[in-house]
Design a protein around this motif. Structure first.
Motif, mmCIF file in Angstrom:
data_model
loop_
_atom_site.group_PDB
_atom_site.id
_atom_site.type_symbol
_atom_site.label_atom_id
_atom_site.label_comp_id
_atom_site.label_asym_id
_atom_site.label_seq_id
_atom_site.Cartn_x
_atom_site.Cartn_y
_atom_site.Cartn_z
ATOM 1 N N MET A 54 -1.628 0.988 15.027
ATOM 2 C CA MET A 54 -2.534 0.689 13.941
ATOM 3 C C MET A 54 -2.064 -0.602 13.292
ATOM 4 S SD MET A 54 -3.170 2.843 10.427
ATOM 5 C CE MET A 54 -4.741 3.596 10.743
ATOM 6 N N LEU A 55 -3.029 -1.450 12.934
ATOM 7 C CA LEU A 55 -2.714 -2.707 12.266
ATOM 8 C C LEU A 55 -3.155 -2.656 10.813
ATOM 9 C CD1 LEU A 55 -3.801 -5.304 14.958
ATOM 10 C CD2 LEU A 55 -1.480 -4.649 14.354
ATOM 11 N N LEU A 56 -2.268 -3.101 9.938
ATOM 12 C CA LEU A 56 -2.572 -3.275 8.528
ATOM 13 C C LEU A 56 -2.280 -4.728 8.184
ATOM 14 C CD1 LEU A 56 -1.032 -0.009 7.058
ATOM 15 C CD2 LEU A 56 -3.434 -0.494 7.513
ATOM 16 N N GLN A 57 -2.498 -5.092 6.936
ATOM 17 C CA GLN A 57 -2.291 -6.467 6.514
ATOM 18 C C GLN A 57 -1.359 -6.526 5.315
ATOM 19 O OE1 GLN A 57 -5.886 -8.427 5.177
ATOM 20 N NE2 GLN A 57 -5.188 -10.364 6.022
ATOM 21 N N ASP A 58 -0.444 -7.485 5.326
ATOM 22 C CA ASP A 58 0.437 -7.725 4.194
ATOM 23 C C ASP A 58 -0.371 -8.392 3.089
ATOM 24 O OD1 ASP A 58 2.318 -9.678 2.634
ATOM 25 O OD2 ASP A 58 3.639 -8.169 3.499
ATOM 26 N N LYS A 59 -0.320 -7.840 1.871
ATOM 27 C CA LYS A 59 -1.104 -8.364 0.748
ATOM 28 C C LYS A 59 -0.762 -9.813 0.415
ATOM 29 C CE LYS A 59 -1.686 -4.094 -1.901
ATOM 30 N NZ LYS A 59 -1.331 -3.436 -3.171
ATOM 31 N N GLN A 60 0.518 -10.149 0.435
ATOM 32 C CA GLN A 60 0.938 -11.476 -0.020
ATOM 33 C C GLN A 60 0.735 -12.549 1.031
ATOM 34 O OE1 GLN A 60 4.925 -10.932 -1.458
ATOM 35 N NE2 GLN A 60 4.208 -10.342 -3.486
ATOM 36 N N SER A 61 1.181 -12.282 2.253
ATOM 37 C CA SER A 61 1.130 -13.317 3.284
ATOM 38 C C SER A 61 -0.171 -13.318 4.082
ATOM 39 C CB SER A 61 2.301 -13.146 4.255
ATOM 40 O OG SER A 61 2.115 -11.975 5.055
ATOM 41 N N GLY A 62 -0.866 -12.167 4.111
ATOM 42 C CA GLY A 62 -2.071 -12.059 4.920
ATOM 43 C C GLY A 62 -1.782 -11.777 6.379
ATOM 44 N N SER A 63 -0.503 -11.665 6.746
ATOM 45 C CA SER A 63 -0.126 -11.390 8.131
ATOM 46 C C SER A 63 -0.472 -9.964 8.518
ATOM 47 C CB SER A 63 1.378 -11.589 8.334
ATOM 48 O OG SER A 63 1.742 -12.915 8.076
ATOM 49 N N LEU A 64 -0.843 -9.780 9.772
ATOM 50 C CA LEU A 64 -1.066 -8.430 10.276
ATOM 51 C C LEU A 64 0.268 -7.762 10.542
ATOM 52 C CD1 LEU A 64 -4.054 -8.936 12.724
ATOM 53 C CD2 LEU A 64 -4.093 -7.920 10.453
ATOM 54 N N VAL A 65 0.314 -6.452 10.328
ATOM 55 C CA VAL A 65 1.528 -5.659 10.533
ATOM 56 C C VAL A 65 1.176 -4.493 11.447
ATOM 57 C CG1 VAL A 65 3.248 -4.195 9.410
ATOM 58 C CG2 VAL A 65 2.426 -6.250 8.253
ATOM 59 N N GLU A 66 1.907 -4.376 12.555
ATOM 60 C CA GLU A 66 1.725 -3.242 13.453
ATOM 61 C C GLU A 66 2.546 -2.070 12.910
ATOM 62 O OE1 GLU A 66 2.629 -1.855 18.045
ATOM 63 O OE2 GLU A 66 3.383 -3.772 17.336
ATOM 64 N N VAL A 67 1.885 -0.964 12.609
ATOM 65 C CA VAL A 67 2.558 0.239 12.123
ATOM 66 C C VAL A 67 3.139 0.967 13.334
ATOM 67 C CG1 VAL A 67 2.265 2.438 10.933
ATOM 68 C CG2 VAL A 67 1.001 0.423 10.163
ATOM 69 N N LEU A 68 4.444 1.223 13.318
ATOM 70 C CA LEU A 68 5.084 1.838 14.469
ATOM 71 C C LEU A 68 5.035 3.359 14.441
ATOM 72 C CD1 LEU A 68 8.149 -0.530 14.853
ATOM 73 C CD2 LEU A 68 5.926 -0.631 15.988
ATOM 74 N N ASP A 69 4.927 3.960 13.261
ATOM 75 C CA ASP A 69 4.858 5.419 13.155
ATOM 76 C C ASP A 69 3.804 5.795 12.116
ATOM 77 O OD1 ASP A 69 5.228 8.145 13.039
ATOM 78 O OD2 ASP A 69 7.386 8.057 12.671
ATOM 79 N N VAL A 70 2.640 6.190 12.614
ATOM 80 C CA VAL A 70 1.525 6.519 11.725
ATOM 81 C C VAL A 70 1.866 7.724 10.847
ATOM 82 C CG1 VAL A 70 -0.913 7.203 11.661
ATOM 83 C CG2 VAL A 70 -0.151 5.473 13.283
ATOM 84 N N ALA A 71 2.725 8.633 11.337
ATOM 85 C CA ALA A 71 3.117 9.799 10.540
ATOM 86 C C ALA A 71 3.794 9.357 9.242
ATOM 87 C CB ALA A 71 4.030 10.720 11.342
ATOM 88 N N ASP A 72 4.626 8.332 9.285
ATOM 89 C CA ASP A 72 5.251 7.808 8.062
ATOM 90 C C ASP A 72 4.207 7.176 7.140
ATOM 91 O OD1 ASP A 72 7.835 8.572 8.631
ATOM 92 O OD2 ASP A 72 8.419 6.629 9.477
ATOM 93 N N LEU A 73 3.218 6.536 7.722
ATOM 94 C CA LEU A 73 2.175 5.891 6.929
ATOM 95 C C LEU A 73 1.385 6.901 6.108
ATOM 96 C CD1 LEU A 73 0.551 3.341 6.209
ATOM 97 C CD2 LEU A 73 -0.865 3.821 8.222
ATOM 98 N N VAL A 74 1.032 8.024 6.701
ATOM 99 C CA VAL A 74 0.197 9.008 5.993
ATOM 100 C C VAL A 74 1.006 10.004 5.170
ATOM 101 C CG1 VAL A 74 -1.662 8.777 7.670
ATOM 102 C CG2 VAL A 74 0.020 10.589 7.974
ATOM 103 N N ASN A 75 2.325 9.952 5.257
ATOM 104 C CA ASN A 75 3.202 10.840 4.498
ATOM 105 C C ASN A 75 3.401 10.262 3.088
ATOM 106 O OD1 ASN A 75 5.254 12.334 3.376
ATOM 107 N ND2 ASN A 75 6.587 12.223 5.159
ATOM 108 N N PRO A 76 2.862 10.917 2.052
ATOM 109 C CA PRO A 76 2.950 10.349 0.700
ATOM 110 C C PRO A 76 4.364 10.315 0.115
ATOM 111 C CG PRO A 76 1.975 12.526 0.610
ATOM 112 C CD PRO A 76 2.127 12.175 2.066
ATOM 113 N N SER A 77 5.298 11.049 0.703
ATOM 114 C CA SER A 77 6.667 11.029 0.171
ATOM 115 C C SER A 77 7.505 9.918 0.803
ATOM 116 C CB SER A 77 7.337 12.396 0.363
ATOM 117 O OG SER A 77 7.478 12.679 1.725
ATOM 118 N N THR A 78 6.924 9.159 1.701
ATOM 119 C CA THR A 78 7.607 8.037 2.328
ATOM 120 C C THR A 78 7.086 6.744 1.725
ATOM 121 O OG1 THR A 78 7.776 9.279 4.397
ATOM 122 C CG2 THR A 78 8.116 6.920 4.538
ATOM 123 N N GLY A 79 7.963 5.960 1.128
ATOM 124 C CA GLY A 79 7.547 4.726 0.465
ATOM 125 C C GLY A 79 7.537 3.509 1.367
#
Length: 74
Positions: A1-26
C-alpha cells in the motif's frame, strides 16, 4: 500500500498494513519512494501520512480511544 508524506509529498510504501490499521501503533515501517533504487525501511510516524489523494487516515487507525471519545460526545 502506498501513502504520502504530508511534508515532502513523497510516496511511502507501507511494509506492514497490520501496523497501519492498529490504533495502538504510532509508527509504521515504510520505504520512501524516491529515486530509482529501493530505499531502506525506516520508522515513519502515522501522523505524517495521508492517502495520495490528500485524505487523512481514518481516525480508527490512529486513535485507540476513538470509540470511547465518539460515544462521550454523542
Amino acid at each position: 500500500m502506498l501513502l504520502q508524506d504530508k511534508q515532502s509529498g513523497s510516496l511511502v510504501e507501507v511494509l506492514d498494513v497490520a501496523d497501519l490499521v492498529n490504533p495502538s501503533t504510532g509508527q509504521i515501517q515504510g520505504r520512501i519512494q524516491a529515486g530509482q533504487e529501493e530505499q531502506d525501511p525506516e520508522d515513519i510516524a502515522k501522523e505524517q501520512l495521508v492517502f495520495p489523494s490528500g485524505e487523512e487516515l481514518p481516525r480508527c487507525w490512529v486513535d485507540q480511544n476513538y470509540q470511547r471519545d465518539s460515544k462521550m460526545s454523542a
